[in-house]
Write a protein that holds these residues in place. Sequence first.
Motif, short mmCIF file in Angstrom:
data_model
loop_
_atom_site.label_atom_id
_atom_site.label_comp_id
_atom_site.label_asym_id
_atom_site.label_seq_id
_atom_site.Cartn_x
_atom_site.Cartn_y
_atom_site.Cartn_z
N PRO A 36 22.22 -55.24 -47.38
CA PRO A 36 21.93 -55.39 -45.95
C PRO A 36 21.26 -54.18 -45.31
CG PRO A 36 24.26 -54.95 -46.29
CD PRO A 36 23.67 -55.18 -47.65
N ASP A 37 21.35 -53.01 -45.96
CA ASP A 37 20.81 -51.80 -45.35
C ASP A 37 19.51 -51.32 -45.99
OD1 ASP A 37 22.09 -51.16 -47.72
OD2 ASP A 37 22.71 -49.17 -47.04
N MET A 38 18.88 -52.16 -46.83
CA MET A 38 17.62 -51.76 -47.44
C MET A 38 16.73 -52.95 -47.71
SD MET A 38 19.00 -50.52 -51.23
CE MET A 38 20.21 -49.37 -50.57
N GLU A 39 15.42 -52.69 -47.82
CA GLU A 39 14.47 -53.75 -48.11
C GLU A 39 13.29 -53.18 -48.89
OE1 GLU A 39 12.19 -55.32 -44.87
OE2 GLU A 39 12.26 -53.45 -43.72
N VAL A 40 12.71 -54.01 -49.76
CA VAL A 40 11.52 -53.63 -50.50
C VAL A 40 10.30 -53.91 -49.63
CG1 VAL A 40 10.08 -54.12 -52.50
CG2 VAL A 40 12.56 -54.07 -52.74
N VAL A 41 9.48 -52.88 -49.40
CA VAL A 41 8.32 -53.04 -48.52
C VAL A 41 7.02 -53.10 -49.30
CG1 VAL A 41 9.44 -51.97 -46.54
CG2 VAL A 41 8.18 -50.53 -48.17
N GLY A 42 7.09 -52.96 -50.63
CA GLY A 42 5.88 -53.03 -51.42
C GLY A 42 6.14 -52.78 -52.89
N GLU A 43 5.19 -53.20 -53.73
CA GLU A 43 5.26 -52.98 -55.17
C GLU A 43 3.94 -52.40 -55.65
OE1 GLU A 43 6.53 -56.28 -57.52
OE2 GLU A 43 7.92 -57.03 -55.99
N ALA A 44 4.01 -51.42 -56.53
CA ALA A 44 2.82 -50.79 -57.09
C ALA A 44 2.91 -50.81 -58.60
CB ALA A 44 2.68 -49.36 -56.58
N SER A 45 1.77 -51.06 -59.25
CA SER A 45 1.75 -51.10 -60.71
C SER A 45 1.18 -49.83 -61.31
CB SER A 45 0.94 -52.31 -61.18
OG SER A 45 -0.39 -52.24 -60.69
N ASP A 46 0.72 -48.89 -60.48
CA ASP A 46 0.25 -47.59 -60.96
C ASP A 46 0.43 -46.56 -59.87
OD1 ASP A 46 -2.18 -47.39 -59.26
OD2 ASP A 46 -2.92 -49.03 -60.50
N ALA B 31 -1.68 -44.49 -58.29
CA ALA B 31 -2.63 -44.48 -57.17
C ALA B 31 -2.23 -45.51 -56.12
CB ALA B 31 -4.04 -44.76 -57.68
N GLU B 32 -1.81 -46.67 -56.58
CA GLU B 32 -1.37 -47.71 -55.65
C GLU B 32 -0.09 -47.30 -54.95
OE1 GLU B 32 -0.89 -52.59 -55.61
OE2 GLU B 32 -0.53 -51.48 -57.48
N ALA B 33 0.78 -46.59 -55.66
CA ALA B 33 2.03 -46.12 -55.06
C ALA B 33 1.76 -45.15 -53.91
CB ALA B 33 2.89 -45.44 -56.12
N VAL B 34 0.81 -44.23 -54.11
CA VAL B 34 0.47 -43.27 -53.06
C VAL B 34 -0.09 -44.00 -51.85
CG1 VAL B 34 -0.98 -41.32 -52.44
CG2 VAL B 34 0.05 -41.42 -54.72
N ARG B 35 -0.98 -44.96 -52.10
CA ARG B 35 -1.60 -45.72 -50.99
C ARG B 35 -0.55 -46.52 -50.22
NH1 ARG B 35 -3.20 -50.83 -50.59
NH2 ARG B 35 -3.05 -51.24 -52.85
N LEU B 36 0.32 -47.22 -50.95
CA LEU B 36 1.31 -48.06 -50.28
C LEU B 36 2.39 -47.24 -49.58
CD1 LEU B 36 1.82 -50.98 -52.84
CD2 LEU B 36 0.53 -51.00 -50.69
N ALA B 37 2.68 -46.05 -50.10
CA ALA B 37 3.66 -45.20 -49.43
C ALA B 37 3.21 -44.89 -48.01
CB ALA B 37 3.85 -43.91 -50.22
N LYS B 38 1.91 -44.72 -47.85
CA LYS B 38 1.36 -44.48 -46.51
C LYS B 38 1.30 -45.75 -45.68
CE LYS B 38 -1.69 -40.70 -48.04
NZ LYS B 38 -3.10 -40.23 -48.13
N GLU B 39 0.74 -46.80 -46.27
CA GLU B 39 0.52 -48.04 -45.54
C GLU B 39 1.82 -48.73 -45.11
OE1 GLU B 39 -1.94 -50.60 -47.82
OE2 GLU B 39 -3.71 -49.30 -47.72
N ARG B 40 2.83 -48.67 -45.97
CA ARG B 40 4.07 -49.41 -45.70
C ARG B 40 5.18 -48.54 -45.10
NH1 ARG B 40 3.33 -53.96 -49.07
NH2 ARG B 40 1.08 -54.36 -48.98
N ALA B 41 4.87 -47.29 -44.82
CA ALA B 41 5.85 -46.37 -44.22
C ALA B 41 7.16 -46.37 -45.01
CB ALA B 41 6.10 -46.74 -42.76
N ALA B 42 7.06 -46.16 -46.30
CA ALA B 42 8.24 -46.18 -47.16
C ALA B 42 9.13 -44.96 -46.91
CB ALA B 42 7.82 -46.22 -48.63
N ASP B 43 10.43 -45.16 -47.05
CA ASP B 43 11.37 -44.05 -47.00
C ASP B 43 11.64 -43.51 -48.40
OD1 ASP B 43 11.95 -44.28 -44.15
OD2 ASP B 43 13.05 -46.10 -44.66
N ILE B 44 11.73 -44.42 -49.35
CA ILE B 44 12.04 -44.08 -50.74
C ILE B 44 11.03 -44.74 -51.66
CG2 ILE B 44 13.73 -44.27 -52.61
CD1 ILE B 44 14.69 -42.49 -50.37
N VAL B 45 10.56 -43.98 -52.65
CA VAL B 45 9.72 -44.55 -53.71
C VAL B 45 10.49 -44.45 -55.02
CG1 VAL B 45 7.54 -44.45 -54.96
CG2 VAL B 45 7.60 -43.82 -52.54
N LEU B 46 10.78 -45.61 -55.61
CA LEU B 46 11.36 -45.63 -56.96
C LEU B 46 10.19 -45.57 -57.92
CD1 LEU B 46 14.21 -48.30 -56.72
CD2 LEU B 46 14.38 -45.81 -56.55
#
Length: 226
Positions: free
Chosen positions: A26-36, A38-53
């Motif tokens: 209830p206290d967390m949600e997945v805001v995006g998925e990256a397969s590499d 470069a995509e992780a860096v881009r989505l971290a910005k675009e999706r305002a992620a708090d945590i990147v696994l």
Amino acid sequence: MTIRVLLADDQALLRSAFRVLVDSEPDMEVVGEASDGAEAVRLAKERAADIVLMDIRMPGTDGLAATRLICADPALAEVRVVILTTFEVDDYVVQALRAGASGFLGKGSEPEELLNAIRVAAGGEALLSPAATKGLIARFLAQGDGDDGRDPARSDRLGVLTGREREVLVQVAGGHSNDEIAERLAVSPLTVKTHVNRAMAKLGARDRAQLVVIAYESGLVRPRTD
């Protein structure tokens, strides 16, 4: 507050499993998925992620390079990276911690360990997990190989710390929580938290994981040989 989690792994099946697990809380949600990376860096910005696994071994920009990019970007200063890895790549884990990752977790960990790691990192109390790998990290930091060995400059930097802050840093490097340190040093947990925060500010560390790296690199804490 809902913790916004970004999944970075080149294996779609693993990402799907992590998504189901994270979204079930209830206290967390997945805001995006990256397969590499470069995509992780881009989505971290675009999706305002708090945590990147972050998986380390990915095609193209790998997790190590992506971690460096995220942790070096002032716009992503609040993003915390938790490395997901298998134990045979601990040398890369050490590099990731030096690059700014907040900690790491083995892919074989129990679901509750993963969820706890997300919450711990999001709360700014990043720890190295599981505890059994601390000795491995210490060993890699102690071995060194020229440019990757203990940094004498780090030892000099410890001069900015007070005696009590050094004591607390030793305890942090041992993997102890604020409550445990408070009991060991006979002070309040709030006092410990204040010392930890001051040490991080003085040494330019993002979180506790970085303090552990500095403690070993400077020689303040020696690895156990047993």
